[in-house]
Enzyme design. Structure first.
Site, PDB file in Angstrom:
ATOM      1  N   HIS A 156       2.400  31.448  -8.490  1.00 14.28           N
ATOM      2  CA  HIS A 156       1.156  31.011  -7.828  1.00 14.28           C
ATOM      3  C   HIS A 156       1.086  31.525  -6.395  1.00 14.28           C
ATOM      4  CE1 HIS A 156       0.823  27.985 -11.130  1.00 14.28           C
ATOM      5  NE2 HIS A 156       2.145  27.976 -10.991  1.00 14.28           N
ATOM      6  N   LYS A 283      -4.400  51.551  12.657  1.00 15.86           N
ATOM      7  CA  LYS A 283      -4.319  51.203  11.236  1.00 15.86           C
ATOM      8  C   LYS A 283      -3.636  52.228  10.358  1.00 15.86           C
ATOM      9  CE  LYS A 283      -6.560  48.424   9.103  1.00 15.86           C
ATOM     10  NZ  LYS A 283      -7.522  47.859   8.174  1.00 15.86           N
ATOM     11  N   GLU A 290      -4.765  51.035  -3.298  1.00 10.67           N
ATOM     12  CA  GLU A 290      -6.091  50.477  -3.565  1.00 10.67           C
ATOM     13  C   GLU A 290      -6.838  51.317  -4.603  1.00 10.67           C
ATOM     14  OE1 GLU A 290      -7.222  48.360   0.620  1.00 10.67           O
ATOM     15  OE2 GLU A 290      -6.911  50.501   0.644  1.00 10.67           O
TER      16      GLU A 290
END
Ligand code: ARG
Length: 456
Positions: A156, A283, A290
């Site tokens: 979870h 970044k 992705e």
């Protein structure tokens, strides 16, 4: 404009219809398979007494020249080349003269396209399996290089129990092993030759289909000519295997994205496998992961698209079936970039054992503490409840459960004793799990050995 089927038409095809109907734009990539199939067919026609050996040799010679032209890029499309089959036959006939017109005796583009596509899919399965194996190899290398690194395990997405990095990473090896097996099964489902089914009723010439199958490397021949030309199960099988593979890679990608976030910082994706932002100079984005996650959606789309195309078709060949190839090519092309990118990203992936260790909080050992009480004779259900109270006591005092004194613990259960400290170690928790398939160091070593022998 000369068309292979122009005889009964008194008008030219509308330009728009020609564009609509043509598949040459994407099925030209079947040219090798088309030529292989045609060579086998020419030989089959010799056996059937339709062609002399000399005629077949002229045709085969022409086909080989077409192969060279296409592979070298000197092949020129002509008006009327609506698909790879018409293009190859048209050019071969230009090269060898009227004898070329005998090749299409007793066959149809319907059995031809199914044969070509099956041949292509068989080769595609082998290529995908090789790339899957490459990712599996990268996983093994990484797991071996970082064998005993503990980290929190999650259910979870909550801290659950300690595991090792190698055990965690190897959990992505086995789905890939099933994927490789699935693609091998797809290759098996492809392995029947439809050639000789002609349009759908079977060829009227006594061609030895078993010999054709042998020549083209198929295990056998299809048993019903109607089914033979319309069966696209193998394409659906391929897309399904690709979808499941994509789904597995997507889940791995998602996990790497998460672990590479500043909050986790468990892993660092190599610069060569990341990209930057056009506005935020600091970044480093996990775009490769992705895209892997994103493309799994399109792999699924290709599967559902083809199923939807096929589901309502009446018996045998319908032009709808021309829609079968693009989704399969698309899935293949994407898998053949997704897989090597994943392998490269894994091979260069850095891990941060310090960041993992920082997250190894005592709560992860709660199960081991319950097991401690079980070993002292307490039923597990009761132990679970007691440890719940221990966790509660820690929360009440706002301290980790490892900072509770033996006195605190004894107030909850008299079974707690001096030796409880031994149960409070990550190393102990890992070592306790040397059951086959467990996260214990010995078990993981055995697991990796199993994985290696599977790959060999
Ligand atoms: N280009 C067609 C396809 O991909 C080849 C088969 C054409 N057959 C026909 N009867 N028009 O399906």
């Amino acid at each position: 404009m000369s068309k292979l089927w122009g005889g009964r038409f008194s008008k030219q095809t509308a330009d728009l219809v020609r564009k609509f109907n043509d598949s040459i734009g994407f099925d030209i990539r079947l040219y090798n398979e088309d030529i292989d199939g045609s060579i086998a067919w020419a030989n089959g026609l010799v056996g059937a007494g339709v062609l002399t050996s000399d005629e077949a040799n002229q045709i085969i010679d022409g086909l080989e020249k077409v192969r060279v032209e296409i592979s070298e890029g000197s092949f020129e499309l002509a008006a009327g080349d609506e698909d790879v089959h018409t293009a190859v036959e048209r050019r071969m006939t230009e090269l060898v003269g009227p004898v070329g017109g005998k090749l299409h005796t007793g066959r149809s583009r319907n059995d031809q396209v199914s044969t070509d596509f099956r041949l292509w899919t068989k080769r595609a399965c082998a290529a995908v399996i090789a790339e899957i194996n490459n990712v599996q190899q990268a996983i093994i290398e990484h797991a071996e290089a970082h064998h005993d690194i503990p980290m929190p395990g999650y259910t979870h997405l909550q801290h659950a129990q300690p595991v090792t990095w190698s055990h965690w990473l190897m959990s992505y090896f086995w789905p890939l092993a099933r994927d490789a097996k699935r693609f091998a099964q797809v290759a098996e489902s492809v392995d029947e030759l439809p050639l000789g089914s002609a349009a759908f009723a079977g060829t009227a010439f006594p061609v030895d289909r078993e010999a054709l199958a042998d020549a083209l490397g198929f295990a056998g021949v299809t048993q019903n000519s109607l089914d033979g030309v319309s069966n696209r199960d193998f394409a659906v099988d391929f897309l399904y295997a690709g979808t499941l593979l994509g789904m597995h890679l997507s889940r791995l990608a998602e996990q790497i994205i998460l672990f590479s976030s500043t909050e986790f910082s468990f892993v660092v994706i190599d610069d060569a496998y990341s990209t930057g932002s056009s506005i935020m100079p600091q970044k480093k984005n996990p775009d490769t992961m992705e895209l892997t996650r994103g493309k799994s959606g399109r792999l699924l789309g290709n599967l559902t698209g083809l199923l939807a195309t096929i589901k309502g078709l009446p018996s045998t060949y319908d032009k709808d079936l021309q829609e079968d190839k693009e989704p399969v090519f698309d899935s293949y092309d994407n898998l053949l970039i997704i897989l090597p990118v994943m392998a490269g990203a894994l091979r260069t992936l850095k891990i941060r054992p310090d960041k993992m260790a920082a997250q190894l909080e005592p709560g992860l050992l709660a199960t081991d503490l319950a097991d401690y009480l079980v070993k002292k004779g307490m039923p597990f259900r009761e132990a679970h409840h007691v440890i719940g109270q221990v966790v509660q006591a820690g929360e009440d005092k706002n301290i980790p459960i490892t900072d509770l004194t033996l006195h605190d613990l004894k107030e909850i259960s008299v079974l707690f004793d001096d030796d409880v400290l031994d149960a409070f170690s990550v190393e102990g928790a890992l070592k306790a799990r040397n059951v086959a398939g467990g996260t214990g160091p010995t078990a993981v070593r055995q697991q990796i050995e199993q994985a290696k022998s599977l790959l060999d």
